[in-house]
Design a protein around this motif. Structure first.
Motif, PDB file in Angstrom:
ATOM      1  N   SER A  58       9.918 -72.303  13.201  1.00 14.82           N
ATOM      2  CA  SER A  58       8.751 -72.975  12.917  1.00 14.82           C
ATOM      3  C   SER A  58       8.373 -72.776  11.568  1.00 14.82           C
ATOM      4  O   SER A  58       8.504 -71.711  10.958  1.00 14.82           O
ATOM      5  CB  SER A  58       7.541 -72.519  14.074  1.00 14.82           C
ATOM      6  OG  SER A  58       7.360 -71.250  14.017  1.00 14.82           O
ATOM      7  N   VAL A  59       7.572 -73.564  11.139  1.00 14.40           N
ATOM      8  CA  VAL A  59       6.828 -73.439   9.647  1.00 14.40           C
ATOM      9  C   VAL A  59       5.435 -73.485  10.162  1.00 14.40           C
ATOM     10  O   VAL A  59       5.161 -74.526  10.712  1.00 14.40           O
ATOM     11  CB  VAL A  59       7.308 -74.913   8.792  1.00 14.40           C
ATOM     12  CG1 VAL A  59       6.466 -74.608   7.574  1.00 14.40           C
ATOM     13  CG2 VAL A  59       8.696 -74.983   8.496  1.00 14.40           C
ATOM     14  N   VAL A  60       4.590 -72.712   9.618  1.00 13.09           N
ATOM     15  CA  VAL A  60       3.257 -72.393   9.822  1.00 13.09           C
ATOM     16  C   VAL A  60       2.779 -72.598   8.292  1.00 13.09           C
ATOM     17  O   VAL A  60       3.229 -71.747   7.405  1.00 13.09           O
ATOM     18  CB  VAL A  60       2.722 -71.231  10.298  1.00 13.09           C
ATOM     19  CG1 VAL A  60       1.441 -71.183  10.290  1.00 13.09           C
ATOM     20  CG2 VAL A  60       3.376 -71.139  11.789  1.00 13.09           C
ATOM     21  N   ALA A  61       2.207 -73.654   7.870  1.00 12.57           N
ATOM     22  CA  ALA A  61       1.840 -74.158   6.554  1.00 12.57           C
ATOM     23  C   ALA A  61       0.049 -74.209   6.607  1.00 12.57           C
ATOM     24  O   ALA A  61      -0.508 -74.678   7.543  1.00 12.57           O
ATOM     25  CB  ALA A  61       2.712 -75.026   6.120  1.00 12.57           C
ATOM     26  N   VAL A  62      -0.205 -74.516   5.241  1.00 16.16           N
ATOM     27  CA  VAL A  62      -1.801 -74.809   4.965  1.00 16.16           C
ATOM     28  C   VAL A  62      -1.803 -75.728   4.149  1.00 16.16           C
ATOM     29  O   VAL A  62      -1.288 -75.507   2.875  1.00 16.16           O
ATOM     30  CB  VAL A  62      -2.480 -73.339   4.830  1.00 16.16           C
ATOM     31  CG1 VAL A  62      -2.142 -72.509   3.782  1.00 16.16           C
ATOM     32  CG2 VAL A  62      -3.933 -73.776   4.921  1.00 16.16           C
ATOM     33  N   PRO A 100       6.716 -67.499   5.501  1.00 16.15           N
ATOM     34  CA  PRO A 100       7.900 -67.557   5.531  1.00 16.15           C
ATOM     35  C   PRO A 100       8.450 -68.057   7.098  1.00 16.15           C
ATOM     36  O   PRO A 100       7.416 -68.080   8.094  1.00 16.15           O
ATOM     37  CB  PRO A 100       8.145 -66.186   5.647  1.00 16.15           C
ATOM     38  CG  PRO A 100       7.327 -65.412   4.912  1.00 16.15           C
ATOM     39  CD  PRO A 100       5.984 -66.258   5.059  1.00 16.15           C
ATOM     40  N   LEU A 101       9.435 -68.757   7.260  1.00 13.92           N
ATOM     41  CA  LEU A 101       9.840 -69.249   8.556  1.00 13.92           C
ATOM     42  C   LEU A 101       9.840 -68.251   9.623  1.00 13.92           C
ATOM     43  O   LEU A 101      10.153 -67.024   9.524  1.00 13.92           O
ATOM     44  CB  LEU A 101      11.313 -69.948   8.315  1.00 13.92           C
ATOM     45  CG  LEU A 101      11.761 -71.252   7.631  1.00 13.92           C
ATOM     46  CD1 LEU A 101      12.981 -71.507   7.477  1.00 13.92           C
ATOM     47  CD2 LEU A 101      10.670 -72.262   8.177  1.00 13.92           C
ATOM     48  N   ALA A 118      14.033 -74.213   2.309  1.00 14.83           N
ATOM     49  CA  ALA A 118      13.756 -75.560   1.372  1.00 14.83           C
ATOM     50  C   ALA A 118      13.490 -76.647   2.048  1.00 14.83           C
ATOM     51  O   ALA A 118      12.587 -77.398   2.239  1.00 14.83           O
ATOM     52  CB  ALA A 118      14.376 -75.407   0.000  1.00 14.83           C
ATOM     53  N   LEU A 119      14.529 -77.001   3.290  1.00 12.77           N
ATOM     54  CA  LEU A 119      14.424 -77.966   3.869  1.00 12.77           C
ATOM     55  C   LEU A 119      13.182 -78.026   4.834  1.00 12.77           C
ATOM     56  O   LEU A 119      12.677 -79.151   4.925  1.00 12.77           O
ATOM     57  CB  LEU A 119      15.699 -78.255   4.776  1.00 12.77           C
ATOM     58  CG  LEU A 119      16.057 -79.297   5.639  1.00 12.77           C
ATOM     59  CD1 LEU A 119      16.304 -80.555   4.581  1.00 12.77           C
ATOM     60  CD2 LEU A 119      17.363 -79.298   6.481  1.00 12.77           C
ATOM     61  N   ALA A 120      13.009 -76.904   5.760  1.00 15.21           N
ATOM     62  CA  ALA A 120      11.945 -76.926   6.334  1.00 15.21           C
ATOM     63  C   ALA A 120      10.596 -77.111   5.690  1.00 15.21           C
ATOM     64  O   ALA A 120       9.769 -77.693   6.168  1.00 15.21           O
ATOM     65  CB  ALA A 120      12.008 -75.613   7.119  1.00 15.21           C
ATOM     66  N   LEU A 121      10.325 -76.360   4.777  1.00 11.12           N
ATOM     67  CA  LEU A 121       9.070 -76.555   3.965  1.00 11.12           C
ATOM     68  C   LEU A 121       9.011 -77.873   3.308  1.00 11.12           C
ATOM     69  O   LEU A 121       7.948 -78.584   3.309  1.00 11.12           O
ATOM     70  CB  LEU A 121       9.280 -75.684   2.762  1.00 11.12           C
ATOM     71  CG  LEU A 121       8.602 -74.011   3.091  1.00 11.12           C
ATOM     72  CD1 LEU A 121       9.054 -73.565   4.375  1.00 11.12           C
ATOM     73  CD2 LEU A 121       8.363 -73.149   1.945  1.00 11.12           C
ATOM     74  N   GLY A 122      10.140 -78.800   2.989  1.00 13.35           N
ATOM     75  CA  GLY A 122      10.149 -80.044   2.317  1.00 13.35           C
ATOM     76  C   GLY A 122       9.586 -80.868   3.615  1.00 13.35           C
ATOM     77  O   GLY A 122       8.754 -81.823   3.378  1.00 13.35           O
ATOM     78  N   ASN A 151       0.673 -70.366  17.649  1.00 14.36           N
ATOM     79  CA  ASN A 151       0.928 -69.161  18.423  1.00 14.36           C
ATOM     80  C   ASN A 151       2.098 -68.553  17.615  1.00 14.36           C
ATOM     81  O   ASN A 151       2.056 -67.028  17.468  1.00 14.36           O
ATOM     82  CB  ASN A 151       1.550 -69.213  20.028  1.00 14.36           C
ATOM     83  CG  ASN A 151       1.627 -68.313  20.694  1.00 14.36           C
ATOM     84  OD1 ASN A 151       1.554 -68.195  22.090  1.00 14.36           O
ATOM     85  ND2 ASN A 151       1.456 -66.884  20.192  1.00 14.36           N
ATOM     86  N   SER A 152       3.096 -69.258  16.942  1.00 12.64           N
ATOM     87  CA  SER A 152       3.908 -68.600  16.344  1.00 12.64           C
ATOM     88  C   SER A 152       3.727 -68.154  14.898  1.00 12.64           C
ATOM     89  O   SER A 152       4.658 -67.424  14.222  1.00 12.64           O
ATOM     90  CB  SER A 152       5.117 -69.604  15.976  1.00 12.64           C
ATOM     91  OG  SER A 152       4.912 -70.596  15.142  1.00 12.64           O
ATOM     92  N   GLY A 153       2.357 -68.112  14.505  1.00 13.72           N
ATOM     93  CA  GLY A 153       1.681 -67.657  13.384  1.00 13.72           C
ATOM     94  C   GLY A 153       0.967 -66.568  13.467  1.00 13.72           C
ATOM     95  O   GLY A 153       0.404 -66.048  12.329  1.00 13.72           O
TER      96      GLY A 153
END
Length: 385
Positions: free
Chosen positions: A192-196, A207-208, A233-237, A274-276
């Motif tokens: 999972s990607v947790v992003a803001v 980080p993943l 990089a693929l996940a964050l993209g 949850n994963s974050g």
């Protein structure tokens, strides 16, 4: 000259553990909170005021809007109409469109496909005949899901072959069925990607995370996940493309299946996730603090990890906290909920500066709590197994 203070009254639609952890993260920032929730014992209300009402209660929504500077969500099943009504009066982050997309698996998967984010094969199903047609196109095994309100493995039926179609329809179908059939993915692991994303479009990601589930509920998360630069990089993209398309503000999670060198999008959550949870102790800035910074228009915090962390979910009832607290990097979170089968009642995070130390700590905690099956796959991953 006296500086103009940033707005400091945050309204949260939903009063569960995510709202509770948002309030805990916001206290050092001098923020005040109000939660709107119909539950008699919303666990966030142990810490902050609660407006007890249904989400479609017009009078309560008006009182809520008049009491806060900005509104956000504790979970994604808040009626989109309520979010739209609030957005006409106060800032609402993330916006109602993100909420509406995440509430409908068909809309969500369609958006992923439009953005060039790979997804499993899927088809809309609204009748028994449509299920047969979808199975012919998607193939079996496959998973029939409700388009709305399913989470933690609920609202799903796995079809091993076309012969299971009658049972699947009996379980989830009906005259007004709104379902989606998804191809079964034989993935190597779930990430999972947790992003803001901030109001001005600034994007940051932690980080993943690598996730393990039991009975459809998240059991453990390891971060940073052992992943190469290309996968990262693929996940964050994918996450950045999604956030920009929705003009998203706040924290969100994108769940991904890794199949070899490919990543398939499973679903997004328009909220802290949850994963974050590991970010509370395992990152420079937690997902909860950064969500508040984003929705209030404050500068985003650093998302770098502090060493390595593993989050363990407590489902149903809390175990003994002593073995976790005996660890140098052990952290305990009790959500203030009563015990109930299938209910998330708390979590623990173990943090260490190196992989072997984290594996050793997990081994001790797993043995002391009788949770060896929960920690074994994480330990194997840490030790290269």
């Amino acid at each position: 000259m006296t500086a103009t203070p940033h707005p400091g009254r945050v309204g949260i639609l939903g009063g569960g553990q995510l709202a509770r952890m948002l309030a805990l993260a916001g206290a050092p920032l001098g923020l005040r909170f109000l939660v709107l929730d119909s539950a008699e014992e919303a666990c966030a209300a142990q810490l902050v005021p609660q407006l007890r009402a249904d989400y479609d209660d017009a009078a309560a929504l008006a009182e809520f809007a008049a009491s806060v500077d900005v509104a956000t969500f504790d979970f994604e099943n808040v009626p989109a109409a309520a979010a739209e009504w609030l957005a006409g009066r106060i800032p609402v982050h993330p916006g109602p469109r993100a909420l509406a997309v995440a509430q409908d698996r068909l809309a969500e998967k369609s958006l992923f496909r439009e953005l060039g984010i790979p997804v499993p094969a899927f088809e809309a199903v609204d009748s028994r005949e449509a299920l047969d047609a979808a199975l012919a196109r998607v193939g079996a095994p496959a998973i029939l899901k409700t388009r709305r309100f399913g989470y933690d493995g609920k609202g799903q039926f796995r079809l091993r072959s076309a012969a299971d179609a009658d049972a699947a329809w009996a379980a989830l179908g009906g005259p007004s069925a709104a379902l989606i059939l998804e191809g079964f993915v034989r993935f190597d692991r779930e990430l999972s990607v947790v992003a803001v994303r901030a109001r001005d479009g600034e994007f940051r990601a932690w980080p993943l995370s690598q996730n393990w589930h039991e009975d459809g509920i998240l059991a453990a998360t390891l971060a940073p996940a052992p992943a190469g630069a290309e996968i990262e990089a693929l996940a964050l993209g994918h996450a950045r493309r999604l956030a920009d398309a929705l003009d998203y503000v706040g924290v969100f999670a994108l769940e991904l299946f890794q199949c070899g060198d490919a990543l398939l999008a499973n679903e997004m959550a328009p909220r802290v996730h949850n994963s974050g949870h590991w970010t509370i102790e395992g990152a420079e800035t937690s997902q909860f603090e950064n969500h508040l910074r984003a929705v209030l228009g404050l500068p985003l915090g650093d998302t770098r990890a502090r060493g390595h962390a593993c989050m363990l979910n407590w489902i149903g009832a809390l175990p003994d906290r002593q073995p976790v607290l005996a660890e140098a990097g052990g952290h305990w979170h009790d959500y203030g909920k009563s015990a109930r089968a299938g209910r998330k009642v708390g979590h623990a995070t173990l943090r260490a500066d190196d992989l072997e130390a984290l594996a050793d700590a997990l081994e001790r905690v797993g043995r002391a709590l009788g949770r060896q099956p929960q920690v074994a796959p994480v330990i194997a991953c840490l030790r290269g197994g």
